[in-house]
Design a protein around this motif. Structure first.
Motif, PDB file in Angstrom:
ATOM      1  N   PRO A 271      30.620  59.653   4.324  1.00  0.00           N
ATOM      2  CA  PRO A 271      31.154  59.310   2.989  1.00  0.00           C
ATOM      3  C   PRO A 271      30.322  59.839   1.819  1.00  0.00           C
ATOM      4  O   PRO A 271      30.854  60.087   0.750  1.00  0.00           O
ATOM      5  CB  PRO A 271      31.167  57.786   2.986  1.00  0.00           C
ATOM      6  CG  PRO A 271      31.216  57.397   4.415  1.00  0.00           C
ATOM      7  CD  PRO A 271      30.469  58.472   5.163  1.00  0.00           C
ATOM      8  N   ILE A 272      29.046  60.043   2.014  1.00  0.00           N
ATOM      9  CA  ILE A 272      28.202  60.511   0.915  1.00  0.00           C
ATOM     10  C   ILE A 272      28.652  61.876   0.409  1.00  0.00           C
ATOM     11  O   ILE A 272      28.468  62.206  -0.764  1.00  0.00           O
ATOM     12  CB  ILE A 272      26.708  60.541   1.347  1.00  0.00           C
ATOM     13  CG1 ILE A 272      25.788  60.687   0.137  1.00  0.00           C
ATOM     14  CG2 ILE A 272      26.427  61.653   2.326  1.00  0.00           C
ATOM     15  CD1 ILE A 272      25.619  59.444  -0.642  1.00  0.00           C
ATOM     16  N   ARG A 273      29.278  62.668   1.270  1.00  0.00           N
ATOM     17  CA  ARG A 273      29.776  63.976   0.827  1.00  0.00           C
ATOM     18  C   ARG A 273      30.880  63.807  -0.218  1.00  0.00           C
ATOM     19  O   ARG A 273      30.926  64.536  -1.199  1.00  0.00           O
ATOM     20  CB  ARG A 273      30.295  64.786   2.004  1.00  0.00           C
ATOM     21  CG  ARG A 273      29.184  65.340   2.872  1.00  0.00           C
ATOM     22  CD  ARG A 273      29.768  66.240   3.939  1.00  0.00           C
ATOM     23  NE  ARG A 273      28.750  66.852   4.740  1.00  0.00           N
ATOM     24  CZ  ARG A 273      28.205  68.039   4.484  1.00  0.00           C
ATOM     25  NH1 ARG A 273      28.593  68.734   3.458  1.00  0.00           N
ATOM     26  NH2 ARG A 273      27.286  68.528   5.279  1.00  0.00           N
TER      27      ARG A 273
ATOM     28  N   MET B 185       6.486  71.837  10.752  1.00  0.00           N
ATOM     29  CA  MET B 185       7.128  71.128   9.647  1.00  0.00           C
ATOM     30  C   MET B 185       8.159  72.010   8.946  1.00  0.00           C
ATOM     31  O   MET B 185       8.943  71.554   8.156  1.00  0.00           O
ATOM     32  CB  MET B 185       6.088  70.662   8.629  1.00  0.00           C
ATOM     33  CG  MET B 185       5.107  69.660   9.175  1.00  0.00           C
ATOM     34  SD  MET B 185       5.895  68.131   9.666  1.00  0.00           S
ATOM     35  CE  MET B 185       6.362  67.457   8.113  1.00  0.00           C
ATOM     36  N   LEU B 186       8.135  73.294   9.224  1.00  0.00           N
ATOM     37  CA  LEU B 186       9.059  74.231   8.599  1.00  0.00           C
ATOM     38  C   LEU B 186      10.398  74.180   9.316  1.00  0.00           C
ATOM     39  O   LEU B 186      10.468  74.204  10.536  1.00  0.00           O
ATOM     40  CB  LEU B 186       8.497  75.652   8.672  1.00  0.00           C
ATOM     41  CG  LEU B 186       9.387  76.750   8.106  1.00  0.00           C
ATOM     42  CD1 LEU B 186       9.561  76.557   6.610  1.00  0.00           C
ATOM     43  CD2 LEU B 186       8.821  78.104   8.417  1.00  0.00           C
ATOM     44  N   THR B 187      11.457  74.105   8.553  1.00  0.00           N
ATOM     45  CA  THR B 187      12.792  74.109   9.141  1.00  0.00           C
ATOM     46  C   THR B 187      13.675  75.083   8.379  1.00  0.00           C
ATOM     47  O   THR B 187      13.549  75.227   7.172  1.00  0.00           O
ATOM     48  CB  THR B 187      13.410  72.703   9.146  1.00  0.00           C
ATOM     49  OG1 THR B 187      14.697  72.773   9.727  1.00  0.00           O
ATOM     50  CG2 THR B 187      13.510  72.110   7.763  1.00  0.00           C
ATOM     51  N   LEU B 188      14.537  75.746   9.080  1.00  0.00           N
ATOM     52  CA  LEU B 188      15.445  76.700   8.461  1.00  0.00           C
ATOM     53  C   LEU B 188      16.860  76.153   8.401  1.00  0.00           C
ATOM     54  O   LEU B 188      17.806  76.889   8.164  1.00  0.00           O
ATOM     55  CB  LEU B 188      15.415  78.031   9.227  1.00  0.00           C
ATOM     56  CG  LEU B 188      14.058  78.712   9.264  1.00  0.00           C
ATOM     57  CD1 LEU B 188      14.115  79.963  10.120  1.00  0.00           C
ATOM     58  CD2 LEU B 188      13.571  79.053   7.874  1.00  0.00           C
ATOM     59  N   VAL B 189      17.000  74.860   8.617  1.00  0.00           N
ATOM     60  CA  VAL B 189      18.300  74.198   8.571  1.00  0.00           C
ATOM     61  C   VAL B 189      18.408  73.472   7.238  1.00  0.00           C
ATOM     62  O   VAL B 189      17.550  72.669   6.891  1.00  0.00           O
ATOM     63  CB  VAL B 189      18.454  73.204   9.743  1.00  0.00           C
ATOM     64  CG1 VAL B 189      19.781  72.492   9.679  1.00  0.00           C
ATOM     65  CG2 VAL B 189      18.291  73.918  11.063  1.00  0.00           C
ATOM     66  N   GLY B 190      19.452  73.769   6.483  1.00  0.00           N
ATOM     67  CA  GLY B 190      19.639  73.147   5.177  1.00  0.00           C
ATOM     68  C   GLY B 190      20.302  71.784   5.275  1.00  0.00           C
ATOM     69  O   GLY B 190      20.825  71.403   6.329  1.00  0.00           O
TER      70      GLY B 190
ATOM     71  N   GLN C 144      23.829  71.473   6.678  1.00  0.00           N
ATOM     72  CA  GLN C 144      23.959  71.564   8.132  1.00  0.00           C
ATOM     73  C   GLN C 144      23.529  70.277   8.825  1.00  0.00           C
ATOM     74  O   GLN C 144      23.959  69.992   9.929  1.00  0.00           O
ATOM     75  CB  GLN C 144      23.135  72.732   8.656  1.00  0.00           C
ATOM     76  CG  GLN C 144      23.671  74.074   8.180  1.00  0.00           C
ATOM     77  CD  GLN C 144      22.724  75.195   8.492  1.00  0.00           C
ATOM     78  OE1 GLN C 144      21.510  75.049   8.378  1.00  0.00           O
ATOM     79  NE2 GLN C 144      23.269  76.335   8.881  1.00  0.00           N
ATOM     80  N   ARG C 145      22.691  69.494   8.195  1.00  0.00           N
ATOM     81  CA  ARG C 145      22.193  68.262   8.802  1.00  0.00           C
ATOM     82  C   ARG C 145      23.123  67.067   8.578  1.00  0.00           C
ATOM     83  O   ARG C 145      23.201  66.185   9.411  1.00  0.00           O
ATOM     84  CB  ARG C 145      20.816  67.911   8.242  1.00  0.00           C
ATOM     85  CG  ARG C 145      19.737  68.848   8.681  1.00  0.00           C
ATOM     86  CD  ARG C 145      18.391  68.346   8.164  1.00  0.00           C
ATOM     87  NE  ARG C 145      17.331  69.210   8.564  1.00  0.00           N
ATOM     88  CZ  ARG C 145      16.623  69.053   9.673  1.00  0.00           C
ATOM     89  NH1 ARG C 145      16.881  68.058  10.472  1.00  0.00           N
ATOM     90  NH2 ARG C 145      15.660  69.887   9.969  1.00  0.00           N
ATOM     91  N   VAL C 146      23.779  67.027   7.433  1.00  0.00           N
ATOM     92  CA  VAL C 146      24.642  65.885   7.098  1.00  0.00           C
ATOM     93  C   VAL C 146      26.010  66.091   7.738  1.00  0.00           C
ATOM     94  O   VAL C 146      26.647  67.117   7.509  1.00  0.00           O
ATOM     95  CB  VAL C 146      24.788  65.738   5.566  1.00  0.00           C
ATOM     96  CG1 VAL C 146      25.720  64.595   5.208  1.00  0.00           C
ATOM     97  CG2 VAL C 146      23.430  65.531   4.921  1.00  0.00           C
ATOM     98  N   PRO C 147      26.478  65.122   8.525  1.00  0.00           N
ATOM     99  CA  PRO C 147      27.798  65.253   9.161  1.00  0.00           C
ATOM    100  C   PRO C 147      28.908  65.455   8.130  1.00  0.00           C
ATOM    101  O   PRO C 147      28.865  64.908   7.031  1.00  0.00           O
ATOM    102  CB  PRO C 147      27.977  63.926   9.895  1.00  0.00           C
ATOM    103  CG  PRO C 147      26.599  63.393  10.080  1.00  0.00           C
ATOM    104  CD  PRO C 147      25.805  63.883   8.913  1.00  0.00           C
TER     105      PRO C 147
END
Length: 65
Positions: free
Chosen positions: A26-28, A11-16, A19-22
């Motif tokens: 538009p949400i950016r 369940m641990l991820t080192l990706v913020g 990095q996940r959101v393209p």
């Protein structure tokens, strides 16, 4: 006990989130606009907050006296 052992994915991820959101999602742009407006309005929020706190203190003082 018997059979094939299937390990659970970690369940641990080192990706913020950045990095996940393209990059072209538009949400950016919405987040950027929202952050700018909240920064612009922060002084308004702070002044209202201080007025509310002062009102609460005076109301509290009048109840205890």
């Amino acid at each position: 006990m018997r059979g094939k052992v299937e390990r659970q994915a970690s369940m641990l991820t080192l990706v913020g989130p950045d990095q996940r959101v393209p990059k072209d999602l538009p949400i950016r742009r919405i987040k950027l606009l929202t952050d700018r407006e909240l920064e612009r309005l922060s002084s308004v929020f702070e002044s209202r907050s201080s007025v509310s706190e002062a009102s609460a203190r005076s109301a509290s003082a009048s109840i205890t006296t």
